[in-house]
Motif scaffolding. Sequence first.
Motif, PDB file in Angstrom:
ATOM      1  N   THR A  46      56.808  49.933  71.518  1.00  7.89           N
ATOM      2  CA  THR A  46      56.964  48.557  72.019  1.00  7.89           C
ATOM      3  C   THR A  46      56.421  47.563  70.990  1.00  7.89           C
ATOM      4  N   VAL A  47      55.249  47.877  70.458  1.00 10.69           N
ATOM      5  CA  VAL A  47      54.606  46.988  69.476  1.00 10.69           C
ATOM      6  C   VAL A  47      55.493  46.808  68.244  1.00 10.69           C
ATOM      7  N   PHE A  48      56.002  47.915  67.720  1.00 10.39           N
ATOM      8  CA  PHE A  48      56.761  47.784  66.477  1.00 10.39           C
ATOM      9  C   PHE A  48      58.161  47.188  66.677  1.00 10.39           C
ATOM     10  N   ASN A  49      58.744  47.385  67.843  1.00 10.85           N
ATOM     11  CA  ASN A  49      60.023  46.706  68.133  1.00 10.85           C
ATOM     12  C   ASN A  49      59.835  45.206  68.040  1.00 10.85           C
ATOM     13  N   GLU A  50      58.754  44.736  68.680  1.00  7.35           N
ATOM     14  CA  GLU A  50      58.496  43.293  68.737  1.00  7.35           C
ATOM     15  C   GLU A  50      58.119  42.752  67.351  1.00  7.35           C
ATOM     16  N   PHE A  51      57.256  43.480  66.663  1.00  9.59           N
ATOM     17  CA  PHE A  51      56.811  43.053  65.336  1.00  9.59           C
ATOM     18  C   PHE A  51      58.018  42.924  64.393  1.00  9.59           C
ATOM     19  N   VAL A  55      59.459  39.382  62.680  1.00 14.53           N
ATOM     20  CA  VAL A  55      59.388  39.225  61.217  1.00 14.53           C
ATOM     21  C   VAL A  55      60.796  39.096  60.625  1.00 14.53           C
ATOM     22  N   GLU A  56      61.709  39.953  61.060  1.00 14.94           N
ATOM     23  CA  GLU A  56      63.048  39.931  60.454  1.00 14.94           C
ATOM     24  C   GLU A  56      63.824  38.674  60.856  1.00 14.94           C
ATOM     25  N   GLU A  57      63.692  38.286  62.145  1.00 15.88           N
ATOM     26  CA  GLU A  57      64.415  37.081  62.594  1.00 15.88           C
ATOM     27  C   GLU A  57      63.891  35.837  61.889  1.00 15.88           C
ATOM     28  N   GLU A  58      62.554  35.702  61.883  1.00 14.98           N
ATOM     29  CA  GLU A  58      61.991  34.456  61.341  1.00 14.98           C
ATOM     30  C   GLU A  58      62.070  34.369  59.826  1.00 14.98           C
ATOM     31  N   SER A  59      62.139  35.512  59.163  1.00 12.90           N
ATOM     32  CA  SER A  59      62.295  35.453  57.698  1.00 12.90           C
ATOM     33  C   SER A  59      63.777  35.449  57.335  1.00 12.90           C
ATOM     34  N   LYS A  60      64.615  35.385  58.353  1.00 11.99           N
ATOM     35  CA  LYS A  60      66.082  35.391  58.185  1.00 11.99           C
ATOM     36  C   LYS A  60      66.527  36.557  57.295  1.00 11.99           C
ATOM     37  N   GLY A  61      65.906  37.685  57.551  1.00 12.52           N
ATOM     38  CA  GLY A  61      66.330  38.909  56.860  1.00 12.52           C
ATOM     39  C   GLY A  61      65.708  39.095  55.482  1.00 12.52           C
ATOM     40  N   ALA A  62      64.930  38.121  55.003  1.00 11.05           N
ATOM     41  CA  ALA A  62      64.319  38.300  53.669  1.00 11.05           C
ATOM     42  C   ALA A  62      63.322  39.456  53.713  1.00 11.05           C
ATOM     43  N   LYS A 252      45.720  40.500  51.729  1.00  9.20           N
ATOM     44  CA  LYS A 252      45.121  39.435  50.903  1.00  9.20           C
ATOM     45  C   LYS A 252      46.064  38.962  49.809  1.00  9.20           C
ATOM     46  N   LYS A 253      46.988  39.830  49.394  1.00 14.57           N
ATOM     47  CA  LYS A 253      47.923  39.450  48.321  1.00 14.57           C
ATOM     48  C   LYS A 253      49.130  38.672  48.850  1.00 14.57           C
ATOM     49  N   LEU A 254      49.312  38.645  50.174  1.00 10.87           N
ATOM     50  CA  LEU A 254      50.493  37.961  50.727  1.00 10.87           C
ATOM     51  C   LEU A 254      50.394  36.458  50.503  1.00 10.87           C
ATOM     52  N   ASP A 255      51.543  35.806  50.287  1.00  6.31           N
ATOM     53  CA  ASP A 255      51.502  34.344  50.203  1.00  6.31           C
ATOM     54  C   ASP A 255      51.210  33.803  51.607  1.00  6.31           C
ATOM     55  N   PRO A 256      50.686  32.575  51.700  1.00  5.04           N
ATOM     56  CA  PRO A 256      50.216  32.060  52.994  1.00  5.04           C
ATOM     57  C   PRO A 256      51.281  32.095  54.096  1.00  5.04           C
ATOM     58  N   ASP A 257      52.543  31.787  53.776  1.00  3.00           N
ATOM     59  CA  ASP A 257      53.570  31.780  54.826  1.00  3.00           C
ATOM     60  C   ASP A 257      53.829  33.188  55.359  1.00  3.00           C
ATOM     61  N   THR A 258      53.913  34.144  54.448  1.00  2.00           N
ATOM     62  CA  THR A 258      54.176  35.527  54.879  1.00  2.00           C
ATOM     63  C   THR A 258      52.986  36.041  55.681  1.00  2.00           C
ATOM     64  N   ARG A 259      51.791  35.710  55.217  1.00  2.00           N
ATOM     65  CA  ARG A 259      50.594  36.164  55.936  1.00  2.00           C
ATOM     66  C   ARG A 259      50.594  35.585  57.367  1.00  2.00           C
ATOM     67  N   ALA A 260      50.928  34.302  57.468  1.00  2.00           N
ATOM     68  CA  ALA A 260      50.950  33.667  58.797  1.00  2.00           C
ATOM     69  C   ALA A 260      52.007  34.317  59.685  1.00  2.00           C
ATOM     70  N   LEU A 261      53.151  34.655  59.109  1.00  2.00           N
ATOM     71  CA  LEU A 261      54.207  35.293  59.897  1.00  2.00           C
ATOM     72  C   LEU A 261      53.776  36.692  60.373  1.00  2.00           C
ATOM     73  N   VAL A 262      53.132  37.440  59.490  1.00  2.00           N
ATOM     74  CA  VAL A 262      52.659  38.788  59.853  1.00  2.00           C
ATOM     75  C   VAL A 262      51.618  38.684  60.967  1.00  2.00           C
ATOM     76  N   GLU A 263      50.716  37.705  60.853  1.00  2.00           N
ATOM     77  CA  GLU A 263      49.681  37.512  61.897  1.00  2.00           C
ATOM     78  C   GLU A 263      50.318  37.157  63.236  1.00  2.00           C
ATOM     79  N   LYS A 264      51.267  36.241  63.167  1.00  2.00           N
ATOM     80  CA  LYS A 264      51.921  35.789  64.392  1.00  2.00           C
ATOM     81  C   LYS A 264      52.690  36.951  65.056  1.00  2.00           C
ATOM     82  N   ALA A 265      53.401  37.720  64.241  1.00  2.00           N
ATOM     83  CA  ALA A 265      54.202  38.823  64.808  1.00  2.00           C
ATOM     84  C   ALA A 265      53.294  39.908  65.401  1.00  2.00           C
ATOM     85  N   ALA A 266      52.165  40.170  64.746  1.00  2.00           N
ATOM     86  CA  ALA A 266      51.250  41.202  65.264  1.00  2.00           C
ATOM     87  C   ALA A 266      50.644  40.752  66.598  1.00  2.00           C
ATOM     88  N   LEU A 267      50.274  39.483  66.683  1.00  2.00           N
ATOM     89  CA  LEU A 267      49.698  38.982  67.946  1.00  2.00           C
ATOM     90  C   LEU A 267      50.741  38.958  69.060  1.00  2.00           C
TER      91      LEU A 267
END
Length: 340
Positions: A46-51, A55-62, A252-267
């Motif tokens: 369930t967690v990984f489906n949502e994550f 991530v894929e939708e909001e990064s538009k597949g990037a 720590k190496k992620l750029d701020p936007d990607t890091r924020a997206l990863v945080e948001k998707a995990a939460l």
Amino acid sequence: MKNWSLIAVALVAGAMLAPSDGVAQTYKKQTIMAASANAPNSNHGTVFNEFKRIVEEESKGAITVKVFLGGTMGDEVANVKQLRNEELHIASLFTGNLTPSAPIANVLCLPYLFTNMDQAHAVLSDEGFRKTLADHVVKESGTRPLGWMIGGWRSITNSKKPIKTLEDLQGLKIRVSPTAMQLAAFRAFGIEPHPMAWSEVLNALQQGVIDGQENMYLTNEEQKFWEVQKYMTEIHYMLWTGAILVSDSWYKKLDPDTRALVEKAALAAQMREWSSAEQVEANAKKLTIENGMEVTIIDPQEEERWKEKARGIWKDFVTTPELKALSDQALAIIAAMPKK
Ligand code: MLT
């Protein structure tokens, strides 16, 4: 809406405020490697489906999230090491399996700390608690929790007989995860438990190497343990909790936007799991009974004996100032909750 949901909604809303909010974000093309030792029909699935979806939708597949379920990347303890080496970027696991690398996580495994799911929700919604716990986990393990999962009670299953009392447990070969807290708890209950990686449990039950194991109803359903186990005993010594962990060096190496997206998707993935856990557990219990398992709910007076023994091990684990402070914080959050 329950109190914890409101707090958690605030946490998610906070995580949604990416540094460049309001500006169209572009993400570098990349692949996030994600793993769980559990099957797609588990709470990890369930967690990984949502994550992945977010991530894929909001990064538009990037960004592509490649998810390895069912232990194809190894067991949960191994996944922590893979995160540290950046062979994996994100993994989910039972908190007990994090404790060999991050002993501070024992705070969530203290036997009989929680007496209901709401208490776990309150503790793991508390920003101060989450931050202190996360800071220690990063320092100890090189992995960073971005979310926490909360499931049902770890109940005991076995193939031999109903367990109604501590005496019934004696002589049974019960598997626990290879974590010091669970080994100590079962020794306190009077038996020598069998530590074993999660990915080996079904096979060991099929071969009769062990008589039983302990996990929540959902895990029972996920593994169809009813094909090899006849009896289940509901005890309440430990609520199943799990960590959604990222590799800290990668994070720590992620750029701020990607890091924020990863945080948001995990939460958001955490919240998805929290919102369905109670229902999913009730359904898994129904299926467990329908599939022929005999369920014993331990008598509350009898359970006091289990509780006394298991609470006796706290002193052997709460031995560092960090764990003492964090367990006191958890107890204070629980004590401040409105009484039902
Ligand atoms: C275990 O017993 O090792 C875990 O509870 C498995 C899981 O992560 O569900």
